[in-house]
Design a protein around this motif. Structure first.
Motif, PDB file in Angstrom:
ATOM      1  N   VAL A 180      20.338  88.248  45.507  1.00 54.67           N
ATOM      2  CA  VAL A 180      19.480  89.406  45.250  1.00 54.67           C
ATOM      3  C   VAL A 180      19.683  89.961  43.843  1.00 54.67           C
ATOM      4  CG1 VAL A 180      18.878  91.736  46.003  1.00 54.67           C
ATOM      5  CG2 VAL A 180      19.472  89.985  47.699  1.00 54.67           C
ATOM      6  N   ARG A 181      20.913  90.107  43.420  1.00 54.94           N
ATOM      7  CA  ARG A 181      21.197  90.666  42.089  1.00 54.94           C
ATOM      8  C   ARG A 181      20.665  89.748  40.993  1.00 54.94           C
ATOM      9  NH1 ARG A 181      27.309  91.995  41.426  1.00 54.94           N
ATOM     10  NH2 ARG A 181      26.512  92.787  39.428  1.00 54.94           N
ATOM     11  N   LEU A 182      20.845  88.442  41.185  1.00 60.56           N
ATOM     12  CA  LEU A 182      20.349  87.488  40.194  1.00 60.56           C
ATOM     13  C   LEU A 182      18.829  87.532  40.118  1.00 60.56           C
ATOM     14  CD1 LEU A 182      20.747  85.229  38.166  1.00 60.56           C
ATOM     15  CD2 LEU A 182      20.976  83.617  40.077  1.00 60.56           C
ATOM     16  N   MET A 183      18.188  87.636  41.266  1.00 60.97           N
ATOM     17  CA  MET A 183      16.734  87.722  41.304  1.00 60.97           C
ATOM     18  C   MET A 183      16.246  88.950  40.526  1.00 60.97           C
ATOM     19  SD  MET A 183      13.656  86.938  42.139  1.00 60.97           S
ATOM     20  CE  MET A 183      13.546  85.747  43.479  1.00 60.97           C
ATOM     21  N   LYS A 184      16.904  90.086  40.742  1.00 62.30           N
ATOM     22  CA  LYS A 184      16.497  91.320  40.057  1.00 62.30           C
ATOM     23  C   LYS A 184      16.665  91.189  38.547  1.00 62.30           C
ATOM     24  CE  LYS A 184      17.320  94.521  43.890  1.00 62.30           C
ATOM     25  NZ  LYS A 184      18.113  95.686  44.383  1.00 62.30           N
ATOM     26  N   LEU A 185      17.749  90.547  38.125  1.00 58.35           N
ATOM     27  CA  LEU A 185      17.964  90.354  36.689  1.00 58.35           C
ATOM     28  C   LEU A 185      16.885  89.448  36.092  1.00 58.35           C
ATOM     29  CD1 LEU A 185      21.829  89.905  36.260  1.00 58.35           C
ATOM     30  CD2 LEU A 185      20.395  91.724  35.322  1.00 58.35           C
ATOM     31  N   LEU A 186      16.581  88.375  36.782  1.00 60.13           N
ATOM     32  CA  LEU A 186      15.556  87.454  36.290  1.00 60.13           C
ATOM     33  C   LEU A 186      14.200  88.150  36.197  1.00 60.13           C
ATOM     34  CD1 LEU A 186      16.487  84.179  38.219  1.00 60.13           C
ATOM     35  CD2 LEU A 186      16.752  84.603  35.772  1.00 60.13           C
ATOM     36  N   GLN A 187      13.905  88.992  37.166  1.00 59.03           N
ATOM     37  CA  GLN A 187      12.637  89.723  37.151  1.00 59.03           C
ATOM     38  C   GLN A 187      12.578  90.704  35.988  1.00 59.03           C
ATOM     39  OE1 GLN A 187      12.721  91.244  41.170  1.00 59.03           O
ATOM     40  NE2 GLN A 187      11.396  89.602  41.937  1.00 59.03           N
ATOM     41  N   VAL A 188      13.715  91.314  35.658  1.00 67.21           N
ATOM     42  CA  VAL A 188      13.766  92.216  34.507  1.00 67.21           C
ATOM     43  C   VAL A 188      13.564  91.432  33.215  1.00 67.21           C
ATOM     44  CG1 VAL A 188      15.271  93.707  33.140  1.00 67.21           C
ATOM     45  CG2 VAL A 188      15.207  93.954  35.619  1.00 67.21           C
ATOM     46  N   PHE A 189      14.260  90.303  33.088  1.00 61.34           N
ATOM     47  CA  PHE A 189      14.147  89.494  31.869  1.00 61.34           C
ATOM     48  C   PHE A 189      12.761  88.869  31.733  1.00 61.34           C
ATOM     49  CE2 PHE A 189      18.955  88.859  32.239  1.00 61.34           C
ATOM     50  CZ  PHE A 189      19.206  89.853  31.306  1.00 61.34           C
ATOM     51  N   GLU A 190      12.087  88.683  32.844  1.00 57.24           N
ATOM     52  CA  GLU A 190      10.762  88.072  32.827  1.00 57.24           C
ATOM     53  C   GLU A 190       9.764  88.927  32.042  1.00 57.24           C
ATOM     54  OE1 GLU A 190       7.950  85.744  36.085  1.00 57.24           O
ATOM     55  OE2 GLU A 190       9.331  87.311  36.726  1.00 57.24           O
ATOM     56  N   GLU A 191      10.020  90.214  31.951  1.00 58.80           N
ATOM     57  CA  GLU A 191       9.138  91.088  31.185  1.00 58.80           C
ATOM     58  C   GLU A 191       9.209  90.783  29.692  1.00 58.80           C
ATOM     59  OE1 GLU A 191      10.113  95.100  32.142  1.00 58.80           O
ATOM     60  OE2 GLU A 191       9.770  94.846  34.309  1.00 58.80           O
ATOM     61  N   THR A 192      10.382  90.371  29.247  1.00 50.85           N
ATOM     62  CA  THR A 192      10.572  90.026  27.832  1.00 50.85           C
ATOM     63  C   THR A 192      10.317  88.551  27.565  1.00 50.85           C
ATOM     64  OG1 THR A 192      12.263  91.759  27.676  1.00 50.85           O
ATOM     65  CG2 THR A 192      12.187  90.139  25.889  1.00 50.85           C
ATOM     66  N   TYR A 193      10.672  87.718  28.537  1.00 51.32           N
ATOM     67  CA  TYR A 193      10.525  86.262  28.398  1.00 51.32           C
ATOM     68  C   TYR A 193       9.603  85.761  29.512  1.00 51.32           C
ATOM     69  CZ  TYR A 193      14.816  87.469  25.914  1.00 51.32           C
ATOM     70  OH  TYR A 193      15.744  88.075  25.087  1.00 51.32           O
ATOM     71  N   PRO A 194       8.302  85.841  29.314  1.00 52.29           N
ATOM     72  CA  PRO A 194       7.343  85.607  30.410  1.00 52.29           C
ATOM     73  C   PRO A 194       7.136  84.158  30.828  1.00 52.29           C
ATOM     74  CG  PRO A 194       6.189  86.084  28.353  1.00 52.29           C
ATOM     75  CD  PRO A 194       7.640  86.322  28.080  1.00 52.29           C
ATOM     76  N   ASN A 195       7.915  83.227  30.281  1.00 58.10           N
ATOM     77  CA  ASN A 195       7.757  81.830  30.721  1.00 58.10           C
ATOM     78  C   ASN A 195       8.696  81.479  31.870  1.00 58.10           C
ATOM     79  OD1 ASN A 195      10.221  81.686  29.329  1.00 58.10           O
ATOM     80  ND2 ASN A 195       9.755  79.680  28.426  1.00 58.10           N
ATOM     81  N   ILE A 196       9.323  82.479  32.473  1.00 55.54           N
ATOM     82  CA  ILE A 196      10.242  82.257  33.600  1.00 55.54           C
ATOM     83  C   ILE A 196       9.452  82.045  34.893  1.00 55.54           C
ATOM     84  CG2 ILE A 196      12.008  83.321  35.073  1.00 55.54           C
ATOM     85  CD1 ILE A 196      13.005  84.837  32.635  1.00 55.54           C
ATOM     86  N   GLU A 197       9.849  81.033  35.650  1.00 58.32           N
ATOM     87  CA  GLU A 197       9.331  80.834  37.009  1.00 58.32           C
ATOM     88  C   GLU A 197      10.525  80.656  37.938  1.00 58.32           C
ATOM     89  OE1 GLU A 197       6.073  78.354  37.914  1.00 58.32           O
ATOM     90  OE2 GLU A 197       5.098  78.609  35.957  1.00 58.32           O
ATOM     91  N   ILE A 198      10.503  81.357  39.049  1.00 62.56           N
ATOM     92  CA  ILE A 198      11.646  81.358  39.975  1.00 62.56           C
ATOM     93  C   ILE A 198      11.295  80.595  41.242  1.00 62.56           C
ATOM     94  CG2 ILE A 198      13.231  82.820  41.286  1.00 62.56           C
ATOM     95  CD1 ILE A 198      12.550  85.080  39.256  1.00 62.56           C
ATOM     96  N   LEU A 199      12.200  79.700  41.657  1.00 61.16           N
ATOM     97  CA  LEU A 199      12.049  78.943  42.893  1.00 61.16           C
ATOM     98  C   LEU A 199      13.286  79.162  43.758  1.00 61.16           C
ATOM     99  CD1 LEU A 199      10.791  75.528  41.455  1.00 61.16           C
ATOM    100  CD2 LEU A 199       9.401  77.271  42.575  1.00 61.16           C
TER     101      LEU A 199
END
Length: 207
Positions: A180-199
């Motif tokens: 859960v914590r990792l997911m939240k961090l990735l979602q926050v960083f996705e705002e700055t780095y929008p090429n992130i896709e999570i599986l």
């Protein structure tokens, strides 16, 4: 065992995949080696073990045997010989990387030559460079894959994401559903780095 065994193309394929992914179980070898049945596969693997091209060991209780390539196998592929040890702490991650490779290989109908492992990327080692678990190319677009099962330091995680953002068109992050914590961090960083896709790992593994 003394004597000689004639290696066929599929044998070399198995050796080559083991060399670049470090470890595999029989289930990964079956897929990547294109075996139609377990019986044929296990007979061939037994032969490669008996003649010294492969090793199979049980490193963790309750886990299937782990196959690795030997220096004789590397010599057959005309690769540098090395003293490679299996890290028990990294077995889960390394196997997950292989399963993820199989997932993307099927999803995008990738040829094995379109994919470069982290180990292969490190052959052109540059100090301070971040290397994802593997990368692949489709129609001049580049993709990287990160298998992340542990929560890294926030700064280090962002540095890796930024590096991937600058280098690749898309960066896939594979995490577990309970991260859960990792997911939240990735979602926050996705705002700055929008090429992130999570599986989610549970949706793609060969478990």
């Amino acid at each position: 065992m003394s004597g000689v065994v004639r290696l066929v193309e599929r044998d070399r394929l198995v050796l080559w995949e083991l060399e670049r992914w470090r470890v595999m179980r029989a289930k990964e070898i079956k897929v990547l080696g294109g075996f139609n049945g377990d019986r044929v596969m296990y007979r061939r693997l037994r032969l490669l073990i008996d003649y010294g091209y492969l090793e199979r060991k049980r490193y963790i209780y309750g886990m299937a045997g782990i196959y690795t390539i030997t220096n004789k196998g590397r010599k057959e592929l005309q690769l540098p010989l090395k003293n490679q040890r299996v890290s028990i702490a990294l077995i889960e991650h390394d196997l997950a990387v292989v399963d993820s490779y199989i997932y993307f290989k099927k999803r995008f109908s990738l040829d094995r030559k379109q994919v470069t492992s982290e180990k292969e990327l490190r052959e052109d080692f540059k100090p301070g460079t971040h290397y994802p678990d593997f990368v692949f190319t489709i129609d001049d677009k580049t993709y990287c894959v990160e298998v992340e099962f542990t929560l890294k330091n926030k700064t280090r995680l962002e540095n890796n994401i930024k590096s991937n953002y600058l280098e690749y068109d898309t960066q896939y992050w594979i995490i577990k559903k309970d991260s859960v914590r990792l997911m939240k961090l990735l979602q926050v960083f996705e705002e700055t780095y929008p090429n992130i896709e999570i599986l989610y790992w549970e949706d793609i593994c060969l478990c």
